[in-house]
Scaffold this active site. Structure first.
Site, short mmCIF file in Angstrom:
data_model
loop_
_atom_site.label_atom_id
_atom_site.label_comp_id
_atom_site.label_asym_id
_atom_site.label_seq_id
_atom_site.Cartn_x
_atom_site.Cartn_y
_atom_site.Cartn_z
CG ASP A 12 -146.64 69.23 42.59
OD1 ASP A 12 -147.74 69.73 42.90
OD2 ASP A 12 -146.33 68.90 41.43
CE LYS A 15 -147.85 74.73 46.77
NZ LYS A 15 -146.96 73.87 45.99
N GLY A 39 -152.82 71.21 43.08
CA GLY A 39 -153.30 69.95 43.66
C GLY A 39 -152.59 69.78 44.98
CG HIS A 40 -152.35 72.47 47.56
ND1 HIS A 40 -152.50 73.74 48.06
CD2 HIS A 40 -151.58 72.61 46.45
CE1 HIS A 40 -151.84 74.59 47.29
NE2 HIS A 40 -151.28 73.93 46.31
CD GLN A 221 -150.15 77.36 40.79
OE1 GLN A 221 -150.43 78.49 41.15
NE2 GLN A 221 -151.03 76.39 40.79
P1 GDP Z 1 -148.47 70.55 47.14
O1 GDP Z 1 -149.03 70.83 45.78
O2 GDP Z 1 -147.29 71.40 47.46
O3 GDP Z 1 -149.50 70.58 48.23
O4 GDP Z 1 -147.92 69.06 47.09
P2 GDP Z 1 -148.64 67.79 46.40
O5 GDP Z 1 -149.75 67.35 47.27
O6 GDP Z 1 -148.93 68.04 44.97
O7 GDP Z 1 -147.45 66.76 46.38
C1 GDP Z 1 -146.77 66.40 47.54
C2 GDP Z 1 -146.88 64.88 47.70
O8 GDP Z 1 -145.93 64.45 48.64
C3 GDP Z 1 -148.23 64.43 48.24
O9 GDP Z 1 -148.54 63.19 47.68
C4 GDP Z 1 -147.99 64.29 49.74
O10 GDP Z 1 -148.83 63.33 50.34
C5 GDP Z 1 -146.56 63.83 49.75
N1 GDP Z 1 -145.77 64.27 50.92
C6 GDP Z 1 -145.79 65.45 51.58
N2 GDP Z 1 -144.84 65.46 52.53
C7 GDP Z 1 -144.20 64.27 52.46
C8 GDP Z 1 -143.12 63.69 53.17
O11 GDP Z 1 -142.50 64.30 54.05
N3 GDP Z 1 -142.74 62.43 52.80
C9 GDP Z 1 -143.36 61.75 51.81
N4 GDP Z 1 -142.93 60.53 51.51
N5 GDP Z 1 -144.39 62.28 51.11
C10 GDP Z 1 -144.80 63.52 51.44
P1 IMO Z 2 -149.32 72.97 43.18
O1 IMO Z 2 -150.08 74.09 43.88
C1 IMO Z 2 -146.78 71.70 39.92
C2 IMO Z 2 -147.22 73.80 36.12
C3 IMO Z 2 -147.79 73.02 34.97
C4 IMO Z 2 -147.13 73.71 33.80
C5 IMO Z 2 -147.09 75.17 34.25
C6 IMO Z 2 -148.25 76.00 33.73
O2 IMO Z 2 -149.97 71.65 43.31
O3 IMO Z 2 -147.90 73.01 43.58
P2 IMO Z 2 -150.86 76.11 34.15
O4 IMO Z 2 -151.87 75.05 34.39
O5 IMO Z 2 -150.69 77.05 35.29
O6 IMO Z 2 -151.07 76.81 32.85
O7 IMO Z 2 -149.46 75.34 33.99
O8 IMO Z 2 -147.12 75.15 35.66
N1 IMO Z 2 -148.06 73.81 37.32
C7 IMO Z 2 -147.77 73.12 38.44
N2 IMO Z 2 -146.78 72.24 38.68
N3 IMO Z 2 -147.66 72.01 40.88
C8 IMO Z 2 -148.64 72.92 40.66
O9 IMO Z 2 -149.46 73.37 41.62
C9 IMO Z 2 -148.77 73.48 39.36
N4 IMO Z 2 -149.61 74.35 38.78
C10 IMO Z 2 -149.17 74.55 37.55
O10 IMO Z 2 -147.45 71.65 35.05
O11 IMO Z 2 -145.79 73.28 33.67
MG MG Z 3 -149.45 69.84 44.01
#
Ligand code: GDP
Ligand code: IMO
Ligand code: MG
Length: 421
Positions: A12, A15, A39-40, A221
């Site tokens: 998270d 990415k 979840g991107h 991840q």
């Molecule tokens: P990913 O899994 O690495 O793609 O990241 P996620 O989407 O799960 O979580 C990142 C969260 O941070 C999302 O809700 C984005 O919209 C938000 N985000 C990304 N970059 C920034 C930033 O520079 N500032 C803020 N406030 N939010 C951001």
């Molecule tokens: P993105 O791509 C954050 C965590 C889960 C759990 C562990 C194992 O959005 O960064 P799994 O479902 O793989 O058996 O879970 O890894 N986990 C993540 N945490 N972002 C993710 O993906 C994750 N994918 C799995 O919360 O602790």
């Molecule tokens: Mg994510």
């Protein structure tokens, strides 16, 4: 050359947003591991979109998108995802390719995930319960079903053989999971997948690379969730580091170019497992609120803490990161002072190495303290606008990690990304 973009923390890091931005400069975006546990989040014309299996290049019309062999695919999630984003992306199916070697997540994989987690009780991993672990277990156990199998005549026979095995396993768990109602949607989604461009992706990529096309591999991840080097057993079931690109896409190591490593300006983790710089106090709560730190896949609150340079240096080393990207810098606008972990004290001894088994250890982080920013970063339009406290913070991070910061993200918006160096 194939460049790589991956998360350096526990996932998270942002990415999705960064890939969406960088995709303008690439011909192909390729996912190489993970599955719908990811979840991107992206913002397209101001609308929030969360991608689970589909690469984050789909909203740049110049980009082809590949779901590589290292990914595990839940056909139902993928079908739902496609339905959701198709209105925003009418030519999606023409630009989406799937490796015939990617493994399938079956309904019983999800049931096994749930049963296994329930049996662990308080020691549960905190899995997203998407069936990731059981699907990868069947892959390495040489029992799995692959995307290429869906067009074979005996797909159902292969399916039933594996499901019978799973039924035996499920009987061993006290926790009963009703998975039968997931079967019909699974077969419908498998039918739907037959309309996909299912390819021998390793040859496809090779041809594109030989033609001089630019490819970006999108990690899912984060490095600290890597099956080998993460905080085992609180990890996911794939190699999330750069090495995973070679076996997750079928490209040779010599073809890897830049490796972009993403970190938040602080740190989060969702699910169980060790987190040395976690803040369980009101500062942690304030970070969660300011950063809207709730899981994009499960909605669970993310645990929050200070940035951890010990873990980051480990991740940078493992993947040979050449460029850093620092996200969510605006979230720290209202925090002062800021802390940065530069070492650990374990059993009275100081170390800068990430230990073998963090789970059983009392780790006391050693912090360096920084003044908060004197003006909000969220409003900066150019790197030259950035407050000096922030550039000092960045210089410290770059120096510790021996890697330059290329981009600074200062908001959720598509345009909120500053070229730093
Ligand atoms: P990913 O899994 O690495 O793609 O990241 P996620 O989407 O799960 O979580 C990142 C969260 O941070 C999302 O809700 C984005 O919209 C938000 N985000 C990304 N970059 C920034 C930033 O520079 N500032 C803020 N406030 N939010 C951001
Ligand atoms: P993105 O791509 C954050 C965590 C889960 C759990 C562990 C194992 O959005 O960064 P799994 O479902 O793989 O058996 O879970 O890894 N986990 C993540 N945490 N972002 C993710 O993906 C994750 N994918 C799995 O919360 O602790
Ligand atoms: Mg994510």
């Amino acid at each position: 050359m194939i460049d790589v973009l991956l998360g350096l923390q526990w996932g998270d890091e942002g990415k999705g947003k960064i890939v969406d931005y960088l995709a303008k400069e690439y011909d192909i975006i390729a996912r190489f591991q993970g599955g719908p546990n990811a979840g991107h989040t992206l913002y397209v014309n101001g609308e929030k979109v969360v991608l689970h299996t589909i690469p984050s290049g789909v909203f740049q019309s110049n980009c082809l998108n590949l779901i590589g062999n290292g990914v595990v695919i839940d056909p139902v999630t993928l079908q739902n995802e496609i339905r959701k984003i198709q209105p925003l992306c009418p030519d999606l199916m023409a630009r989406l390719y799937v490796s015939s070697r990617a493994h399938l997540i079956l309904p019983t994989h999800r049931a096994l995930d749930a049963a296994s987690e329930a049996a662990k009780g308080a020691d549960k991993i905190g899995s997203t319960l998407k069936g990731i672990g059981p699907a990868y277990m069947d892959k390495t156990g040489r029992n799995g079903l692959r995307v290429g199998d869906i067009i074979s005549k005996n797909f159902e026979e292969k399916y039933n053989k594996l499901v019978n095995k799973h039924k035996e396993l499920l009987r061993q768990y006290e926790h009963a999971v009703e998975w039968e109602q997931w079967e019909q949607p699974f077969f419908e989604a498998v039918e739907f997948m037959k309309s996909f461009q299912i390819i021998n992706a390793e040859y496809w990529l090779d041809n594109h690379l030989k033609a001089g096309k630019k490819v970006l591999a999108e990690g899912a991840q984060g490095s600290m969730l890597d099956i080998d080097f993460g905080t085992y057993p609180f990890v996911t079931s794939s190699n999330t580091i750069a090495a995973g690109v070679c076996n997750g896409l079928g490209v040779a190591p010599g073809r890897i170019g830049e490796v972009y490593g993403i970190t938040k300006a602080y740190c989060t983790r969702v699910g169980g497992g060790p987190f040395p710089t976690e803040l369980t106090d009101e500062t942690g709560e304030a970070l969660r609120k300011a950063g809207s730190e709730f899981g994009a896949t499960t909605g669970r609150p993310r645990r929050c803490g200070w940035i951890d340079l010990v873990a980051l240096r480990y991740a940078v080393m493992l993947s040979g990161v050449t460029k850093l990207i620092i996200t969510k810098t605006d979230v720290l606008d209202s925090f002062s002072p800021l802390k940065v972990a530069t070492g650990y004290i374990i059993d009275g001894a100081a170390t800068k190495e990430f230990p073998f088994d963090v789970c059983g250890l009392e780790i006391e982080p050693v912090y360096e303290t920084f003044a908060g920013w004197s003006k909000p970063i969220s409003t900066c339009k150019d790197a030259s606008d950035l407050p000096k406290e922030f550039t000092e913070y960045c210089a410290f991070v770059e120096n510790y990690l021996e890697t330059k910061i290329a981009y600074v993200s200062n908001g959720t918006g598509r345009d909120q990304l500053l070229v730093f160096s």
